[in-house]
Write a protein that holds these residues in place. Structure first.
Motif, PDB file in Angstrom:
ATOM      1  N   ARG A 107       1.054  -0.869  -0.023  1.00 43.42           N
ATOM      2  CA  ARG A 107       0.240  -0.220   0.042  1.00 43.42           C
ATOM      3  C   ARG A 107       0.806   0.904   0.324  1.00 43.42           C
ATOM      4  O   ARG A 107       1.199   2.387   1.248  1.00 43.42           O
ATOM      5  CB  ARG A 107      -1.080  -0.162   1.355  1.00 43.42           C
ATOM      6  CG  ARG A 107      -1.972  -1.157   1.228  1.00 43.42           C
ATOM      7  CD  ARG A 107      -2.913  -0.713   2.113  1.00 43.42           C
ATOM      8  NE  ARG A 107      -3.581  -2.112   2.920  1.00 43.42           N
ATOM      9  CZ  ARG A 107      -4.979  -2.315   3.294  1.00 43.42           C
ATOM     10  NH1 ARG A 107      -5.649  -1.253   4.039  1.00 43.42           N
ATOM     11  NH2 ARG A 107      -5.330  -3.554   3.052  1.00 43.42           N
ATOM     12  N   TYR A 108       1.142   1.108  -1.766  1.00 37.84           N
ATOM     13  CA  TYR A 108       2.620   2.342  -1.178  1.00 37.84           C
ATOM     14  C   TYR A 108       1.889   4.256  -0.964  1.00 37.84           C
ATOM     15  O   TYR A 108       2.194   4.417   0.170  1.00 37.84           O
ATOM     16  CB  TYR A 108       2.908   2.572  -2.628  1.00 37.84           C
ATOM     17  CG  TYR A 108       4.344   3.481  -2.895  1.00 37.84           C
ATOM     18  CD1 TYR A 108       5.437   3.029  -1.981  1.00 37.84           C
ATOM     19  CD2 TYR A 108       3.785   4.923  -3.258  1.00 37.84           C
ATOM     20  CE1 TYR A 108       6.606   4.021  -2.241  1.00 37.84           C
ATOM     21  CE2 TYR A 108       5.359   5.496  -3.706  1.00 37.84           C
ATOM     22  CZ  TYR A 108       6.332   5.337  -3.142  1.00 37.84           C
ATOM     23  OH  TYR A 108       7.720   6.213  -3.755  1.00 37.84           O
ATOM     24  N   SER A 112      -0.601   5.194   0.738  1.00 40.61           N
ATOM     25  CA  SER A 112      -1.406   5.175   2.121  1.00 40.61           C
ATOM     26  C   SER A 112      -0.070   4.896   3.395  1.00 40.61           C
ATOM     27  O   SER A 112      -0.284   5.694   4.335  1.00 40.61           O
ATOM     28  CB  SER A 112      -2.242   3.510   2.031  1.00 40.61           C
ATOM     29  OG  SER A 112      -2.596   3.450   1.348  1.00 40.61           O
ATOM     30  N   GLU A 113       0.706   3.704   2.883  1.00 39.70           N
ATOM     31  CA  GLU A 113       1.648   4.116   3.633  1.00 39.70           C
ATOM     32  C   GLU A 113       2.611   5.089   4.089  1.00 39.70           C
ATOM     33  O   GLU A 113       3.122   5.518   4.744  1.00 39.70           O
ATOM     34  CB  GLU A 113       2.959   3.017   3.540  1.00 39.70           C
ATOM     35  CG  GLU A 113       2.054   1.565   4.117  1.00 39.70           C
ATOM     36  CD  GLU A 113       3.533   0.492   3.292  1.00 39.70           C
ATOM     37  OE1 GLU A 113       4.187   0.725   3.448  1.00 39.70           O
ATOM     38  OE2 GLU A 113       2.686  -0.689   4.130  1.00 39.70           O
ATOM     39  N   CYS A 114       2.536   6.181   2.527  1.00 37.01           N
ATOM     40  CA  CYS A 114       3.693   7.426   2.810  1.00 37.01           C
ATOM     41  C   CYS A 114       2.929   8.375   3.382  1.00 37.01           C
ATOM     42  O   CYS A 114       3.404   9.447   4.170  1.00 37.01           O
ATOM     43  CB  CYS A 114       3.118   7.614   0.825  1.00 37.01           C
ATOM     44  SG  CYS A 114       4.830   6.806   0.105  1.00 37.01           S
ATOM     45  N   ASP A 140       1.332   7.873   6.164  1.00 37.41           N
ATOM     46  CA  ASP A 140       1.114   7.581   6.863  1.00 37.41           C
ATOM     47  C   ASP A 140       2.092   7.856   7.301  1.00 37.41           C
ATOM     48  O   ASP A 140       2.611   8.961   8.789  1.00 37.41           O
ATOM     49  CB  ASP A 140       0.306   5.937   7.213  1.00 37.41           C
ATOM     50  CG  ASP A 140       0.847   5.607   9.053  1.00 37.41           C
ATOM     51  OD1 ASP A 140       0.615   5.927   9.981  1.00 37.41           O
ATOM     52  OD2 ASP A 140       1.351   4.656   9.087  1.00 37.41           O
ATOM     53  N   ASP A 141       2.828   7.757   6.814  1.00 39.65           N
ATOM     54  CA  ASP A 141       4.721   8.602   6.931  1.00 39.65           C
ATOM     55  C   ASP A 141       4.790  10.227   7.195  1.00 39.65           C
ATOM     56  O   ASP A 141       5.305  10.560   8.477  1.00 39.65           O
ATOM     57  CB  ASP A 141       5.276   7.595   6.022  1.00 39.65           C
ATOM     58  CG  ASP A 141       5.792   6.289   6.026  1.00 39.65           C
ATOM     59  OD1 ASP A 141       5.365   5.460   7.783  1.00 39.65           O
ATOM     60  OD2 ASP A 141       6.833   6.560   5.289  1.00 39.65           O
ATOM     61  N   LYS A 157      -2.288   0.240  13.053  1.00 45.09           N
ATOM     62  CA  LYS A 157      -2.118   0.016  11.592  1.00 45.09           C
ATOM     63  C   LYS A 157      -2.862  -0.501  10.473  1.00 45.09           C
ATOM     64  O   LYS A 157      -3.159   0.183   9.777  1.00 45.09           O
ATOM     65  CB  LYS A 157      -0.314  -1.031  11.767  1.00 45.09           C
ATOM     66  CG  LYS A 157       0.223  -0.379   9.969  1.00 45.09           C
ATOM     67  CD  LYS A 157       0.571   0.472  10.437  1.00 45.09           C
ATOM     68  CE  LYS A 157       1.574   1.325   9.171  1.00 45.09           C
ATOM     69  NZ  LYS A 157       2.007   2.267   9.045  1.00 45.09           N
ATOM     70  N   MET A 174      -4.833   2.075   8.171  1.00 42.26           N
ATOM     71  CA  MET A 174      -4.580   1.256   5.999  1.00 42.26           C
ATOM     72  C   MET A 174      -6.190   1.520   6.109  1.00 42.26           C
ATOM     73  O   MET A 174      -6.594   2.418   4.871  1.00 42.26           O
ATOM     74  CB  MET A 174      -4.075   0.234   5.976  1.00 42.26           C
ATOM     75  CG  MET A 174      -2.487   0.824   6.496  1.00 42.26           C
ATOM     76  SD  MET A 174      -1.198   1.718   5.798  1.00 42.26           S
ATOM     77  CE  MET A 174      -1.579   3.103   6.377  1.00 42.26           C
TER      78      MET A 174
END
Length: 275
Positions: A177-178, A180-182, A184-185, A224, A228
């Motif tokens: 989940r590129y 979405s994770e970006c 989140d970061d 987490k 997501m």
């Protein structure tokens, strides 16, 4: 970039995988299309590749033919493209594991001198990283009109599979989940003060809304997996949008650039959103 290809597909390439004698010209790669078949039996597909990639394959073919003759190797593995000797030039093992291909990639990264960060760590590219980057960035630039072409290049049998790379709803186990994770970061970085509120109004708005949704005081306290899922739903909302832009990485002395995201939520948006 070879082409959008999976780890297992590249490590199992036959030496006779290159097609050059085509009526329309150009070079093509033949390989098994992972996850495209039934009961573990996958079809072979042929896809176009850059001429530079074709030249690299030819060099590996010459090397493999020569080595297999030296070793007098008649095993099936002797016909594979990545026919790599063991330490001390020992007879290659009966199969090529992905770590062998990664060793080749590591050597390539060292030869071309990929960037080293301020802690002395070199950036080593990986096959799936290239696959994911190609599919995601191409879709970001050309939109949904490129999906059919991307599906063809990636070797997806099901048209819905390309959404695993270009949308938020991830169903393919190998996909990440590129985006979405970006996000989140970036939200965590905002909380830690790594990112400032100035110029990130869209991100600040999303941060406030997320905390309100989960009745939480910090993003880091939210599960987490649940977060997501929340970002999945936000991504489909009509009042939410993201745009990509390049950013210079400050932890490298050299000029190294990466892709970042500018967020718009309702009337609030990041400064980079309109640039």
């Amino acid at each position: 970039m070879l082409k959008p290809i999976r780890n297992k597909e590249i490590s199992h390439l036959d030496r006779a995988c290159l097609w050059l004698d085509n009526p329309g010209g150009g070079a093509f790669l033949e390989h098994e299309a992972g996850k495209a078949g039934q009961i573990g039996i996958n079809p072979d597909i042929i896809r176009p590749i850059p001429s530079l990639t074709a030249r690299a394959i030819q060099l590996l073919q010459v090397l493999g033919v020569g080595l297999s003759k030296i070793y007098n190797d008649e095993r099936p593995h002797a016909e594979k493209l990545f026919y790599i000797p063991g330490r001390g030039f020992k007879l290659p093992p009966p199969k090529c594991n992905m770590w062998k291909v990664n060793l080749c990639l590591n050597s390539f990264c060292e030869i071309i001198n990929t960037p080293i960060d301020k802690k002395g760590r070199r950036w080593y590219i990986r096959v799936h990283e290239m696959r994911k980057f190609f599919l995601l960035i191409t879709h970001r630039h050309y939109g949904d009109g490129s999906k059919e072409l991307l599906r063809y290049l990636a070797g997806h049998a099901d048209r819905r599979n390309i959404d695993d790379y270009t949308a938020y709803d991830i169903s393919d186990a190998e996909a990440i989940r590129y985006e979405s994770e970006c996000i989140d970061d970036k939200l965590i970085a905002l909380e830690l003060g790594v990112l400032t509120k100035e110029g990130n109004d869209g991100l600040v708005a999303l941060h406030a809304e997320a905390l309100k949704h989960f009745d939480a005081t910090s993003i880091s306290t939210i599960s987490k997996s649940e977060f997501m899922k929340y970002l999945d739903k936000v991504g489909y909302r009509s009042d939410f949008d993201m745009k990509t832009y390049s950013i210079r990485l400050e932890n490298y002395d050299a000029e190294v650039y990466a892709i970042d995201f500018a967020i718009k939520l309702g009337e609030r948006k990041d400064e980079k959103y309109d640039k």
